[in-house]
Design a protein around this motif. Sequence first.
Motif, PDB file in Angstrom:
ATOM      1  N   UNK A  29      94.021  45.058   4.748  1.00 65.94           N
ATOM      2  CA  UNK A  29      93.553  46.254   4.054  1.00 65.94           C
ATOM      3  C   UNK A  29      94.748  47.055   3.554  1.00 65.94           C
ATOM      4  N   UNK A  42      91.223  44.227   0.904  1.00 64.10           N
ATOM      5  CA  UNK A  42      90.311  45.359   0.730  1.00 64.10           C
ATOM      6  C   UNK A  42      91.151  46.627   0.617  1.00 64.10           C
ATOM      7  N   UNK A  49      86.855  51.536  -0.016  1.00 58.55           N
ATOM      8  CA  UNK A  49      86.143  52.337   0.962  1.00 58.55           C
ATOM      9  C   UNK A  49      86.772  53.726   0.943  1.00 58.55           C
ATOM     10  N   UNK A  62      78.101  48.625   3.862  1.00 62.58           N
ATOM     11  CA  UNK A  62      79.490  48.679   4.292  1.00 62.58           C
ATOM     12  C   UNK A  62      80.091  50.062   4.051  1.00 62.58           C
ATOM     13  N   UNK A  63      80.889  50.505   5.000  1.00 65.37           N
ATOM     14  CA  UNK A  63      81.573  51.799   4.908  1.00 65.37           C
ATOM     15  C   UNK A  63      83.063  51.693   5.179  1.00 65.37           C
ATOM     16  N   UNK A  64      83.473  50.618   5.849  1.00 62.66           N
ATOM     17  CA  UNK A  64      84.863  50.486   6.313  1.00 62.66           C
ATOM     18  C   UNK A  64      85.394  49.088   6.005  1.00 62.66           C
ATOM     19  N   UNK A  65      86.729  48.949   5.964  1.00 64.08           N
ATOM     20  CA  UNK A  65      87.320  47.627   5.749  1.00 64.08           C
ATOM     21  C   UNK A  65      87.008  46.672   6.915  1.00 64.08           C
ATOM     22  N   UNK A  66      87.205  45.404   6.641  1.00 64.25           N
ATOM     23  CA  UNK A  66      87.054  44.364   7.669  1.00 64.25           C
ATOM     24  C   UNK A  66      87.866  44.690   8.916  1.00 64.25           C
ATOM     25  N   UNK A 120      88.283  46.901  11.172  1.00 65.45           N
ATOM     26  CA  UNK A 120      89.108  48.109  11.224  1.00 65.45           C
ATOM     27  C   UNK A 120      88.651  49.115  12.281  1.00 65.45           C
TER      28      UNK A 120
END
Lengths: 373, 373
Positions: free
Chosen positions: A66, A106, A133, B144-148, B150
Motif C-alpha cells: 500500500x 493499493x 481508500x 471495502x474501506x481499507x487497504x489489504x 492493514x
Amino acid sequence: MATLVNDSILKNDADGPIPVSGGLGTDSYYNHSFFQKIAANVAKDMIEEAITKKLDVKFLLSSSNTIRIADLGCAVGPNTFDAMQSIVDVIKLKYQTQLPASPMPEFQVFFNDQPANDFNTLFKSMPPKREYFAAGVPGSFYGRLFPDSSLHVVYSSYALHWLSKVPEDLEDKNSPAWNRGKIHHASATEEVLRAYAGQWADDLSGFLNARAREIVPGGIVVIVTHSIPDGMEYSELANGMMYSCMASILLDIAKRGLITEEQVDAFNLPTYAASPGEFVSVVENNEYLNIVTMGESNPSPWLTDDVHVDMNEFVSHIRAAMEGMFSKHFSREIVNEMFEQLEARLSEISVEMESAYKDKIQAFYVLQRNDSG
Amino acid sequence: MATLVNDSILKNDADGPIPVSGGLGTDSYYNHSFFQKIAANVAKDMIEEAITKKLDVKFLLSSSNTIRIADLGCAVGPNTFDAMQSIVDVIKLKYQTQLPASPMPEFQVFFNDQPANDFNTLFKSMPPKREYFAAGVPGSFYGRLFPDSSLHVVYSSYALHWLSKVPEDLEDKNSPAWNRGKIHHASATEEVLRAYAGQWADDLSGFLNARAREIVPGGIVVIVTHSIPDGMEYSELANGMMYSCMASILLDIAKRGLITEEQVDAFNLPTYAASPGEFVSVVENNEYLNIVTMGESNPSPWLTDDVHVDMNEFVSHIRAAMEGMFSKHFSREIVNEMFEQLEARLSEISVEMESAYKDKIQAFYVLQRNDSG
C-alpha cells in the motif's frame, strides 16, 4: 492586479487557528477556491518530476503493498482531490515503468486539517469513483499525526505560511513587539518581524520533526507555499499592501469610536511568508530530511497584463479565506464594514499592487528522508 | 421496561441510510447514548478475553510496529472513544506480558461511519490526550474501506443490524413482499421476513468479504450486535411490539386522511436482528474467517425488576436514533405526532414488553482470519 489572485491569502486551508468557511454555499471556500487550483496546477509539473525522479517504488513497496499519501492542510476540497489524484497517477505511471510485471499497489490517502475544518463537507464531496481508500485526520500538522514510518508521500499546498498561533510577544502590551496600528509584520517594527519569523521557524521545525518520523525511508515531502524573494520586504508585496489597507480601515473605524485602537494593535494575522533562504536554513537543522529539489515561481503565467481581476469577486475570495480570523476579534458589523471598504481601497492602489506583484511569491520544495538504507 | 433500553433501536450508528442525530445538542445522539455505553460495557469483558487469548501480538508486529484498529459504525461518540481505549489498553497489557522487553507499539484508530455521519462533532469531541493516532473513514462498511492486510482489530458494536438498504421487494407494490400495514417484518408475512433475511445475509456477506481482505493474518473482528434467540419470532420481542405500535399509530393517522395507507405500506425500517444460527451460517460461507468465540446475552444485568425506565426519557432516546428515517418519508408534523403518541402507547403495553424482554437479545462474535501462517 493579475497576479494577486494566486497569493496565499486566498487559501487558508492549513492548521492556523481559524479554518476556511465550510459548507457548499455561496460564500464557502469550496466555491471560492478556483484560484488555488490554478496555483496548484503551476506546481503540478514540478511535483510530477520530483516523484518520477526520486521515488523508488520498488524499495518503498518492499515492506507493504500500500502506498500511503497525506495532504496536510487539505481544507474542504475540491482542489485536494485533484492534487491527490495527480499524485496517485504519477506513482502508478512510475510503478508501471519500474515494475511492469507486478500488480498495482493499493493507495490510501489521508486528508488532514485542523479539527475545526468542515470534514463533513469534505467527506460528502469526495469523488465517488476514487482510486484510493480515503481517511480524514483531524489535528495540527505542526505535531505528530501518523505512526512511525507509515507515509510514502506527504503533500502540503499553501498551508505552511499559517502560523500555529500569533507570536506571544505580540499579545503583550508592554513588549517591544506590541504591534501598534498594524495587523501584520508588513511595515511593522524589527521586533515584530523577528517575533513572526521566530514563530514561523519554530512551527516549520515542528512540522519537519513530525514528518521525519512519519515518512518511510526514501519517502518524500512536497511543499508548495507562499514565499518572498530573499532580501525583499513584505511591505513591497501586494499582500503586504493589502494588510496595511486593512489596518488603515480598522484605524479609521477606531477614530469614529466604534472600536478602540488597542483592539487593532492586539489583532495580528498569523501568517508569514518565508524566503527560500529562511526555509533552507530550517531544513538544514533537521538531520533526517534533505532538500532534493526546490524552486521559486510566479504562479500566474495564466494571466497576462491585459487580464484584470474583478475586484468584487476578488474581495469575496479574500473574505471566504480570512473572515473567520477577523470575526473572532471584531463584531459582525465591523467585519462587514472592513471588507466593504476594502474593495474601494484596493481599487485605488491597484496599479501599485500590480507592479509590486511581478516577483516570485510561490516556492516549491521537495524533501526526502535520507536514511533510505 | 428495564431491559428495553439496551435494544438495538437505541443505536443507529451503522451504515444504514440515515445517520444518528448529529451535534452536541439536547436531542443529539451524543447526549442520548448512555444506554449504549452500558450495553458496550457488558461485552467488554468478553472482548478483553478474546483479545487476550487470541491476538498474537508478537506475530502481528513482525511486519509493523503499529497496531491498527477500526470501529465500524462509530457514530459521533462518546462510546466509541471508550471502546477504542479499552481495546488499546488490553493490547498494551497483552504486549507487556508477551513481549516485556520490547518498546510499546504505536496505535492508529480508524473511526468509520457513513459519509452523512457527523464527523465534525466526532473530531471535535475526541479525547485530547488519546494514546493513538486518529483518523475518520467515511463509507459503507458493507464494502471495502481499507487497504489489504492493514488492520489488526476490527470492532463493530450495534451496527450490523442496520441493512444497507430496504429490501427491494418491499418497494414494489405488486410484489408478494409488499408490506401492507406494517413498517417492519415483525408480525408481517413470510415473504416480507424472507426479503429482510435475504438482504441481511447479503449485507453480512459483503461485510465479511471486505474484512477478510483488510485484516492481517491472525487479526480479529469483534462484533457486538442486536440478536434474536434461534426459533423466536421478532413479534415476541419488545422491539417488534414497538414497531407494531408505530405502524398502528401511522395507520390511525392515515385513517384521518393526513397520510395515505400506501405511504405506510411503502415505509419500512431497514433493520434486522439475526439469530446466532443465521449468523454462523453466513460466516461459514467465508473461507478466510472463523468464529473463535461467540455468545448470547441479555445486556441488562445492571437493571433489576424494581428499576423502571422513564418513558419520556426512553422515547427521547428512540427518537434521537430513528427520527431521521421517519423524516425522510413523512412530514415533520406526522413524525412529531407519531413520537408523541408512542410514549402513551408504549406505557399501555409496558407489562407485556417487559415480560417479552427476558430473552437474550444481544450476541457477541469474535472472528479471526485463519491463514495466519
